[in-house]
Motif scaffolding. Structure first.
Motif, short mmCIF file in Angstrom:
data_model
loop_
_atom_site.label_atom_id
_atom_site.label_comp_id
_atom_site.label_asym_id
_atom_site.label_seq_id
_atom_site.Cartn_x
_atom_site.Cartn_y
_atom_site.Cartn_z
N CYS A 40 22.15 -99.99 1.75
CA CYS A 40 20.70 -99.91 1.64
C CYS A 40 20.06 -101.23 2.09
O CYS A 40 20.67 -102.30 1.96
CB CYS A 40 20.32 -99.56 0.21
SG CYS A 40 18.65 -98.92 0.07
N ASP A 41 18.83 -101.11 2.56
CA ASP A 41 18.16 -102.20 3.30
C ASP A 41 18.49 -103.62 2.86
O ASP A 41 18.97 -104.43 3.66
CB ASP A 41 16.64 -102.07 3.18
CG ASP A 41 16.09 -100.82 3.85
OD1 ASP A 41 16.86 -99.92 4.19
OD2 ASP A 41 14.86 -100.76 4.02
N CYS B 96 21.82 -94.97 -1.65
CA CYS B 96 22.44 -95.15 -0.32
C CYS B 96 23.84 -95.75 -0.42
O CYS B 96 24.61 -95.70 0.54
CB CYS B 96 21.56 -96.05 0.54
SG CYS B 96 19.86 -95.48 0.63
N ALA C 61 17.91 -100.19 7.21
CA ALA C 61 19.34 -100.15 6.90
C ALA C 61 20.17 -99.98 8.16
O ALA C 61 21.17 -100.69 8.37
CB ALA C 61 19.63 -99.02 5.92
N HIS D 156 23.06 -94.17 4.01
CA HIS D 156 21.72 -94.76 4.01
C HIS D 156 20.83 -94.02 4.99
O HIS D 156 21.28 -93.13 5.72
CB HIS D 156 21.80 -96.27 4.30
CG HIS D 156 22.40 -96.62 5.63
ND1 HIS D 156 21.79 -96.34 6.82
CD2 HIS D 156 23.58 -97.24 5.94
CE1 HIS D 156 22.55 -96.78 7.82
NE2 HIS D 156 23.65 -97.32 7.32
N CYS D 157 19.56 -94.40 5.02
CA CYS D 157 18.58 -93.72 5.87
C CYS D 157 19.11 -93.57 7.29
O CYS D 157 19.66 -94.52 7.86
CB CYS D 157 17.27 -94.50 5.90
SG CYS D 157 16.42 -94.47 4.32
N GLU E 277 16.38 -99.38 -2.40
CA GLU E 277 15.06 -99.53 -1.78
C GLU E 277 14.01 -98.60 -2.40
O GLU E 277 12.85 -98.98 -2.58
CB GLU E 277 15.19 -99.22 -0.29
CG GLU E 277 14.05 -99.68 0.55
CD GLU E 277 13.90 -101.20 0.58
OE1 GLU E 277 14.89 -101.91 0.39
OE2 GLU E 277 12.76 -101.66 0.78
N THR E 278 14.44 -97.38 -2.72
CA THR E 278 13.43 -96.39 -3.12
C THR E 278 13.05 -96.48 -4.59
O THR E 278 11.99 -96.01 -4.98
CB THR E 278 13.95 -94.96 -2.85
OG1 THR E 278 15.26 -94.84 -3.43
CG2 THR E 278 14.02 -94.69 -1.35
FE1 FES Z 1 18.34 -97.00 1.24
FE2 FES Z 1 16.59 -96.23 3.21
S1 FES Z 1 16.41 -96.07 1.05
S2 FES Z 1 18.47 -97.22 3.36
#
Ligand code: FES
Length: 599
Positions: free
Chosen positions: A147-148, A79, A226, A219-220, A111-112
């Motif tokens: 990212c988050d 992200c 995020a 990002h998502c 995050e992932t």
């Molecule tokens: Fe990075 Fe969702 S995985 S914001």
């Protein structure tokens, strides 16, 4: 006579110039960076000379604001993979405004990919940020986050130093597109994985969807954590207007980054430190905005932690008192239909904040020197289907509700707007999973004694138990329940939930099971009562029986490889979710003091 007048006018001009120069010189000489670069001695030579090795002219050390660009670029954080280019835009802005930019990397949290969970490292990254800013010759800082966990980690670290700070989020990805329909990050994954389990989608279609969901930098693009945290950056006033929603690949994201670079130089001149922006009013506004955007439950933990660092008293109850009754105005996934790209084209966060006129604190200051209200009062709404009005919202009473009871003495969290209304008052038989391994092992078992009226309970997924507080709270439903066409059940845990998920999910039960909270004592067959309107989460077991169970309870041991290093430090010192899950010794700030010389 005329000559005398001209003389005194010249004198006044001269004196005014002298005064200006004196002020400017004074300002320059008191900057933090001058404790390194303003020195005439051996140490000054050392501090400057090595920096000059890439061709920095001597005049860059003359007392102009030195601005750190705190970069969470990493190929392991997809992200944030465009942050090198974004940092270049910030740098141009800093130079244009007469500052001297110095970019530095900090720990990045994808995050992932990160296991066991990115949240385990949020506080570690925040320590990196705090110490990197304080230990270096920086007068102000630009935080690049996406990212988050990168957003709260950077805000927490910067808050503990409290220099002038501006946030630049990386922006959401373009909308996912799959076979003619929109596909939202995360939200689509949960839906499709349930479809695969229920036999409604083939494995090949599932693979194809992978390539369609994430097709640009950013990002998502649902209103997950995020996007929520990028909105919090804007609502708190740490970012510039439209920080939340401009897509990562839209040229206007670069303009925002460049403007942030220009602005941080002025903020250093104005001594606009972070604590002048992160006030109690700012946090209250952020809670209101979180309700209005249908934001993630993760924002609760992160804002509590950021407030703890900057020294603002904020607690779990504030979320309920300030935000719960407010409506959600955004029809965005996971609660609704649209995606972040649509949100930006509709008018972005300023258009939402404008709708909050009757509840927002209009005096809260923001990074551009104007109040939040000044930034938003004329914001247009180009698509009322995406951004609804306060009077005709997308959902009523959409804020976070805080539950209490003998099952969560220190509180638990639920997002009623993401839940099934009929389940908000429910009494059901507990089906208990001792930890996430137990859940994965048994949830698909056709012999599991469960039906849709049961309450799924998951233990040992909190800050100490997982460790790191996994996003495991939205447990998958048992296949035999799914086959009946049931899409939601009451679920209770000490875990978090991805901001892209949904359901009647009670999260962040505090104290957590691994810290000896009552959740640890729940057994199969117990009855649990959830009553969101009464804010109640009750375990229908007598105090005597609970005392008997407690006497037999022992703390679950982490595997040996988790009993050293960072994980040990974390588990020994992490606070509970209701306090923001920060480390106890990181709460508060040490300020921007200049450490002693290194020679
Ligand atoms: Fe990075 Fe969702 S995985 S914001």
């Amino acid at each position: 006579m005329k000559q005398g007048k001209e003389c005194s006018a010249r004198l006044r001009t001269h004196l005014a110039r002298e005064t200006t120069m004196t002020d400017d010189t004074k300002k320059k000489s008191t900057r933090r960076s001058q404790a390194w670069f303003g020195r005439q001695d051996r140490d000054g030579f050392i501090y400057r000379s090595w920096v000059k090795n890439r061709g920095i002219p001597h005049d860059q050390f003359d007392g102009r604001p030195v601005i750190g660009i705190c970069n969470t670029y990493s190929e392991l954080t997809p992200c944030n993979s465009h942050f090198r280019a974004l940092a270049e835009q910030v740098k141009i802005g800093i130079w244009e405004a007469g500052g001297f930019p110095l970019e530095f990397p900090v720990m990045s949290l994808g995050e992932t990919l990160l296991r066991p969970t990115a949240m385990l490292y949020r506080n570690l990254a925040s320590m990196d940020v705090e110490e990197s800013i304080r230990a270096n010759p920086l007068d102000g800082v630009v935080l690049l986050m996406g990212c988050d966990k990168t957003t709260p980690a950077l805000l927490m670290g910067a808050a503990s130093v409290d220099v002038p700070t501006i946030g630049v989020s990386g922006g959401p990805m373009l909308s996912g597109k799959y076979r003619g329909r929109e596909l939202g990050s995360g939200t689509g994954v949960w839906q499709m994985s349930e479809d695969v389990r229920a036999g409604k989608m083939t494995q090949e279609e599932f693979f194809e969807a992978e390539s369609c969901m994430h097709r640009s930098h950013g990002h998502c693009m649902t209103m997950g954590t995020a996007s929520t945290m990028a909105s919090m950056v804007e609502a708190l006033g740490v970012g510039l207007p439209h920080n939340a929603a401009i897509p990562a690949v839209d040229a206007r994201r670069n303009v925002l980054a460049r403007n942030a670079g220009r602005r941080i130089v002025q903020m250093v001149d104005e001594d606009l430190v972070l604590s002048k922006i992160l006030t109690r009013q700012a946090f209250e506004n952020a809670i209101r905005v979180n309700a209005a955007i249908g934001g993630s439950t993760n924002a609760v933990i992160h804002l509590l932690a950021i407030a703890g660092r900057i020294g603002i008293k904020l607690d779990l109850k504030d979320w309920d008192d300030i935000g719960q009754q407010l409506p959600c105005l955004l029809d965005l996934q996971p609660s609704g239909k649209f995606l972040m790209e649509d949100f930006y084209y509709a008018g972005g966060l300023p258009a939402v904040i404008r709708q909050l006129e009757s509840v927002i604190d209009k005096t809260a200051l923001t990074a551009n020197g104007k109040t939040l209200w000044e930034n938003c009062q004329d914001a247009p709404n180009w698509n009322p289907e995406v951004i609804r009005s306060f009077d005709q919202p997308f959902k009523e009473a959409a804020g976070i509700a805080i539950l209490k009871g003998n099952l969560a003495p220190d509180g638990a969290v639920i997002k009623p707007s993401a839940a099934t209304p009929a389940l908000l008052k429910h009494r059901g038989r507990a089906v208990v999973f001792e930890n996430s391994d137990d859940l994965h092992k048994r949830i698909d078992d056709e012999n599991l004694d469960v039906d849709e009226t049961c309450v799924l309970v998951l233990k040992n997924c909190g800050p100490k138990g997982y460790p790191g507080m996994a996003e495991a709270g939205n447990m998958p439903l048992p296949p035999k329940v799914l086959r009946k066409g049931i899409t939601d059940m009451v679920r209770v845990s000490d875990a978090r939930m991805s901001g892209t998920a949904y359901g009647t999910v009670v999260l962040h039960v505090s104290p957590e099971a691994a810290a000896g909270g009552p959740l640890a004592l729940v057994q199969n067959g117990d009855f649990i009562e959830l009553d969101v309107e009464a804010r109640k989460l009750h375990l229908d077991v007598s105090d005597e029986e609970l005392a008997r169970r407690r006497a037999q309870w022992s703390k679950p041991e982490l595997p040996p490889q988790m009993q050293r290093g960072w994980v040990k430090l974390y588990v020994d010192h992490v606070q509970q979710a209701n306090q923001g899950a920060d480390l106890d010794f990181l709460v508060g700030k040490s300020g921007p003091y200049v450490p002693k010389d290194n020679h």
